[in-house]
Design a protein around this motif. Structure first.
Motif, mmCIF file in Angstrom:
data_model
loop_
_atom_site.group_PDB
_atom_site.id
_atom_site.type_symbol
_atom_site.label_atom_id
_atom_site.label_comp_id
_atom_site.label_asym_id
_atom_site.label_seq_id
_atom_site.Cartn_x
_atom_site.Cartn_y
_atom_site.Cartn_z
ATOM 1 N N PHE A 47 0.850 -1.188 0.000
ATOM 2 C CA PHE A 47 0.000 0.000 0.000
ATOM 3 C C PHE A 47 0.890 1.244 0.000
ATOM 4 C CE2 PHE A 47 -2.633 -3.259 2.049
ATOM 5 C CZ PHE A 47 -3.819 -3.138 1.344
ATOM 6 N N GLY A 49 0.739 4.795 0.283
ATOM 7 C CA GLY A 49 -0.430 5.511 0.777
ATOM 8 C C GLY A 49 -1.537 4.483 0.928
ATOM 9 N N ASP A 50 -2.714 4.780 0.386
ATOM 10 C CA ASP A 50 -3.788 3.786 0.401
ATOM 11 C C ASP A 50 -3.989 3.136 -0.965
ATOM 12 O OD1 ASP A 50 -4.860 5.886 -1.005
ATOM 13 O OD2 ASP A 50 -6.550 6.232 0.340
ATOM 14 N N GLU A 51 -3.034 3.350 -1.884
ATOM 15 C CA GLU A 51 -3.115 2.742 -3.215
ATOM 16 C C GLU A 51 -2.367 1.411 -3.218
ATOM 17 O OE1 GLU A 51 -1.877 3.626 -7.883
ATOM 18 O OE2 GLU A 51 -1.798 5.244 -6.389
ATOM 19 N N LYS A 52 -3.084 0.349 -3.531
ATOM 20 C CA LYS A 52 -2.528 -1.004 -3.508
ATOM 21 C C LYS A 52 -1.872 -1.333 -4.843
ATOM 22 C CE LYS A 52 -4.091 -5.702 -2.393
ATOM 23 N NZ LYS A 52 -5.293 -6.509 -2.024
ATOM 24 N N VAL A 206 3.018 9.633 1.751
ATOM 25 C CA VAL A 206 2.894 8.481 0.853
ATOM 26 C C VAL A 206 4.284 7.988 0.509
ATOM 27 C CG1 VAL A 206 2.093 7.669 -1.381
ATOM 28 C CG2 VAL A 206 0.721 9.333 -0.111
ATOM 29 N N SER A 216 3.514 4.283 8.763
ATOM 30 C CA SER A 216 2.670 3.152 8.381
ATOM 31 C C SER A 216 1.430 3.067 9.265
ATOM 32 C CB SER A 216 3.458 1.839 8.503
ATOM 33 O OG SER A 216 4.539 1.811 7.609
ATOM 34 N N TRP A 218 -2.087 0.349 9.775
ATOM 35 C CA TRP A 218 -2.549 -0.975 9.385
ATOM 36 C C TRP A 218 -3.662 -1.471 10.281
ATOM 37 C CZ3 TRP A 218 2.550 -0.508 11.405
ATOM 38 C CH2 TRP A 218 2.708 -0.970 12.718
ATOM 39 N N GLU A 246 -1.755 1.523 5.115
ATOM 40 C CA GLU A 246 -1.085 2.534 4.314
ATOM 41 C C GLU A 246 0.422 2.433 4.559
ATOM 42 O OE1 GLU A 246 -2.576 6.442 5.027
ATOM 43 O OE2 GLU A 246 -4.650 5.917 4.534
ATOM 44 N N ASN A 247 1.204 2.484 3.478
ATOM 45 C CA ASN A 247 2.667 2.397 3.547
ATOM 46 C C ASN A 247 3.114 1.122 4.270
ATOM 47 O OD1 ASN A 247 2.757 4.945 2.305
ATOM 48 N ND2 ASN A 247 2.668 5.983 4.284
#
Length: 268
Positions: A47, A49-52, A206, A216, A218, A246-247
């Motif tokens: 992840f 940021g929040d982009e996987k 990010v 991070s 989680w 995230e991260n």
């Protein structure tokens, strides 16, 4: 009573290798708990940021955990991890040193309620690289404060809730809030638990590489099973999985290890 004795004897080191070094138990005066663990971990997605995004990384870690009791209410915790990702990214990572103190213990007809405070520091203990694609850490110095509430029932089950603050001040200032909930049961010849952990990095950025350097967050879950061979020696196995974050990598982690308990007064 045997179940309560089991709690006092064994459960302290197991928590460290699964969810962090602070548990709701203390070893007792002149008693030292030692746990040695091994954990393989891997993920196919990270992840940013929040982009996987797809990102494959595998690692192996070895942990040494020691907790020494100064009194029935206080102890010192030391945790040392050694992490291997590849030939370039391997070494002793960040140790944790913490003091624990039980503020209050209240007895009830069906069990006891415990409130514990912990203050500690996490710091790098080797000159591992941080500018590679997959470093084992960022050489962070982090203050960790924890408040623990745990209820132990007489028949062997317990409920544990923990929160506090992580304040990283090197290499940059950053704060995170952790929350852990754990429930489990210990009998004369076994122990198991299940747990859920949430970590929220405040004002995180990010990541541009797989480091967690921007902070991070989680949500992860897992569990542990323990079997005692003697009053002093036992073995455990467990697993954890990052549900989202995230991260951080969406990792699956297994852990196995052994626990040994030594009481200086009884052995001398």
């Amino acid at each position: 009573m045997r179940k309560l004795l089991f709690f006092k004897l064994f459960l302290l080191p197991i928590f460290t290798l699964a969810q962090g070094p602070i548990s709701g138990f203390l070893p007792g005066a002149t008693t030292t708990d030692l746990a040695i663990g091994y954990s393989p971990e891997s993920y196919d997605f990270y992840f940013f940021g929040d982009e996987k995004q797809e990102q494959q990384v595998s690692s192996h870690s070895y942990n040494i955990f020691i907790e020494h009791g100064f009194s029935p209410r206080s102890s010192l915790v030391l945790n040392i991890p050694y992490i291997v990702i590849d030939e370039e990214n391997a070494g002793l990572q960040d140790a944790t040193l913490a003091l624990k103190y039980r503020n209050q213990r209240t007895e009830y007809a069906n069990g006891n309620m415990n409130f514990i405070t912990s203050v500690g520091l996490t710091f790098p203990i080797s000159d591992y690289p941080t500018e590679t694609d997959t470093p084992i850490g960022i050489k962070a110095f982090t203050f960790q404060g924890r408040l623990v509430a745990q209820y132990n029932w007489n028949y062997g089950t317990f409920l544990h809730i923990q929160s506090g603050l992580d304040f990283q001040f090197i290499p940059v200032s950053r704060s995170s809030i952790p929350v852990q909930i754990r429930a489990g049961m210990g009998a004369a010849n076994f122990y198991f638990d299940v747990w859920l952990e949430w970590m929220n990095a405040i004002n995180a950025g990010v990541d541009t590489s797989v480091t967690g350097g921007e902070g991070s967050s989680w949500l992860k879950t897992g569990g542990t099973f323990y079997y005692p061979f003697t009053d002093r020696l036992g073995a455990f196995a467990g697993m954890s999985y990052v549900l989202t974050g995230e991260n951080i990598g969406q990792s699956l982690r297994f852990n196995v290890g052994a626990v040994y308990k030594w009481n200086r007064k009884k052995d001398n």
